[in-house]
Design a protein around this motif. Structure first.
Motif, PDB file in Angstrom:
ATOM      1  N   ASP A  59      -4.379   7.738   0.498  1.00 18.16           N
ATOM      2  CA  ASP A  59      -5.502   6.844   0.236  1.00 18.16           C
ATOM      3  C   ASP A  59      -6.130   6.455   1.574  1.00 18.16           C
ATOM      4  O   ASP A  59      -5.430   5.945   2.463  1.00 18.16           O
ATOM      5  CB  ASP A  59      -5.018   5.598  -0.500  1.00 18.16           C
ATOM      6  CG  ASP A  59      -6.132   4.587  -0.695  1.00 18.16           C
ATOM      7  OD1 ASP A  59      -7.029   4.856  -1.495  1.00 18.16           O
ATOM      8  OD2 ASP A  59      -6.110   3.542  -0.014  1.00 18.16           O
ATOM      9  N   PHE A 100       0.820  -1.215   0.000  1.00 17.79           N
ATOM     10  CA  PHE A 100       0.000   0.000   0.000  1.00 17.79           C
ATOM     11  C   PHE A 100       0.853   1.265   0.000  1.00 17.79           C
ATOM     12  O   PHE A 100       0.344   2.359   0.255  1.00 17.79           O
ATOM     13  CB  PHE A 100      -0.925  -0.004   1.224  1.00 17.79           C
ATOM     14  CG  PHE A 100      -1.924  -1.128   1.212  1.00 17.79           C
ATOM     15  CD1 PHE A 100      -3.175  -0.956   0.651  1.00 17.79           C
ATOM     16  CD2 PHE A 100      -1.600  -2.366   1.748  1.00 17.79           C
ATOM     17  CE1 PHE A 100      -4.099  -1.990   0.636  1.00 17.79           C
ATOM     18  CE2 PHE A 100      -2.525  -3.407   1.739  1.00 17.79           C
ATOM     19  CZ  PHE A 100      -3.775  -3.218   1.179  1.00 17.79           C
ATOM     20  N   GLY A 125      -0.301   4.474  -1.868  1.00 16.95           N
ATOM     21  CA  GLY A 125      -1.346   5.283  -1.234  1.00 16.95           C
ATOM     22  C   GLY A 125      -0.888   5.980   0.019  1.00 16.95           C
ATOM     23  O   GLY A 125      -1.674   6.706   0.646  1.00 16.95           O
ATOM     24  N   ALA A 167      -5.568   2.814   2.658  1.00 16.55           N
ATOM     25  CA  ALA A 167      -4.162   2.566   2.987  1.00 16.55           C
ATOM     26  C   ALA A 167      -3.823   3.091   4.384  1.00 16.55           C
ATOM     27  O   ALA A 167      -3.035   2.483   5.111  1.00 16.55           O
ATOM     28  CB  ALA A 167      -3.255   3.204   1.941  1.00 16.55           C
ATOM     29  N   GLU A 176      -4.165  13.827   1.432  1.00 16.26           N
ATOM     30  CA  GLU A 176      -3.847  13.348   0.087  1.00 16.26           C
ATOM     31  C   GLU A 176      -3.639  11.833   0.041  1.00 16.26           C
ATOM     32  O   GLU A 176      -3.523  11.250  -1.040  1.00 16.26           O
ATOM     33  CB  GLU A 176      -2.577  14.044  -0.437  1.00 16.26           C
ATOM     34  CG  GLU A 176      -2.683  15.568  -0.488  1.00 16.26           C
ATOM     35  CD  GLU A 176      -3.831  16.037  -1.361  1.00 16.26           C
ATOM     36  OE1 GLU A 176      -4.027  15.448  -2.455  1.00 16.26           O
ATOM     37  OE2 GLU A 176      -4.547  16.968  -0.951  1.00 16.26           O
TER      38      GLU A 176
END
Length: 368
Positions: free
Chosen positions: A155, A113, A116, A158, A153
């Motif tokens: 994800d 991840f 992200g 994530a 910003e």
């Protein structure tokens, strides 16, 4: 193949089956307490709330759901992500030690991840997450929303994975209690249990515990159970104190010298196992429990079915449906086997659903 392995005794499939059933408390029910059994078994797979209860009902004498619920309410056992990145029910001691042992696997999971998490300071994320969940238990949604305020910003998913991978988060009660389960709310194991995490145990000790619960087993078997790699050197270090066998394919199996290895003809009563039972998930080679012609029949996609053991091997599926326990054998059962399955079904229902009326019916499993 080493010279030692080449000359090692061979354990046939039935011998492996009976040995594993014995370690798993499935040859005969144990008088252990629920907490002691969870510790002996190194935890119970628990993606869903109910499977650990059914798993113990198949293994313990006199078990009722209230026994595990009481242990969970007393914080003697907890629900936490450990092996194979899945939720397990563990004793408090194991939650504080086995989780550090498998942290390397959580780090690898987190690596998937990274995209992200660009610009996210993981140490800072862990500190903020700890502060949040120790102030009060948080749902994953609440935790994710709080972290997004710091890293808008990133994800969102994530961020929540990062919190779960960097911290030993346990699900607080009433989640996990029989008949009272609520939504998932999380805090740290240390906060919930009131004591600090222990240093990760030497893998040697966990290998011995794994063999006591799942052996005889190969290096790959334990790696499958733990979600870890590179355990060969640990087994080699322990080799002088272990007994070495071969399976029928010539694979090397390790075991504790004094561990029980019953006669292959030892009777194995029927057992009703929950979905995701450890017996079916903790070996690379599952032929000791799952016949070759039934491989893949206990799963559909990511969903596992509840399984029936007859003579120690997976022989069917079962489900509770509209006031009935429906047994779906993969093949025909003899009259004696059928009577044994009905008797075990009645015992399980009495333990798990006292006072409730269930018919016991037999159906068929549709061929894939």
């Amino acid at each position: 193949m080493t010279k030692t392995t080449a000359t090692a005794p061979v354990l046939g499939t039935r011998a492996l089956n009976r040995a594993t059933l014995d370690r798993q408390l499935l040859l005969r029910r144990s008088p252990m307490s629920a907490t002691a059994a969870v510790g002996h078994l190194l935890g119970l797979q628990a993606q869903n709330v109910k499977p650990p209860y059914y798993a113990l009902a198949a293994r313990l004498e006199g078990f009722g759901p209230e026994h595990l619920s009481a242990a969970m309410d007393a914080r003697d056992v907890v629900r936490i992500v450990t092996m194979r990145s899945t939720i397990h029910t563990h004793t408090a001691d194991d939650a504080l030690t086995l989780r550090p042992l498998v942290q390397a696997a959580r780090d690898r999971e987190l690596g998937q991840f990274r995209k992200g998490l660009t610009g996210v300071d993981l140490d800072r994320l862990a500190a903020i997450s700890r502060e949040l969940v120790e102030a009060e238990p948080r749902t994953m949604k609440q935790l994710r929303e709080a972290l997004l305020l710091r890293w808008p910003e990133a994800d969102p998913f994530a961020l929540s994975v990062a919190a779960r991978c960097t911290l030993p988060l346990v699900q607080v009660t009433p989640r996990g209690l029989w008949g009272r389960s609520g939504q998932v709310a999380l805090t740290t194991a240390e906060h919930w249990l009131g004591r600090p995490a222990e240093p990760a145990p030497a893998p040697d000790a966990t290998v011995l515990r794994y063999l006591a619960a799942f052996g005889p087993a190969s290096v790959k078997d334990m790696q499958t159970w733990a979600g870890l790699t590179r355990l060969r050197e640990v087994f080699d270090r322990l080799r002088p104190s272990l007994t070495v066998f071969r399976d029928e394919k010539g694979g090397e199996l390790f075991d504790l010298p004094d561990a029980p290895r019953p006669d292959p003809d030892t009777p194995a009563p029927p057992r009703f196992l929950p979905e995701f039972d450890n017996l079916l998930l903790s070996h690379a080679d599952r032929s000791r429990v799952v016949p070759a012609d039934l491989k893949g029949r206990t799963w559909q996609g990511n969903q596992a079915y509840r399984t029936l053991l007859v003579d120690g091997f997976v022989s069917g599926l079962w489900k509770l449906k509209e006031g009935a326990l429906v047994v779906e054998p993969f093949g025909a059962l003899t009259g004696t086997r059928r009577d044994e399955v009905v008797a075990e079904a009645e015992r399980m229902l009495t333990a798990m659903h006292p006072g409730e009326e269930y018919d016991i019916r037999f159906g068929t499993v549709a061929r894939p």
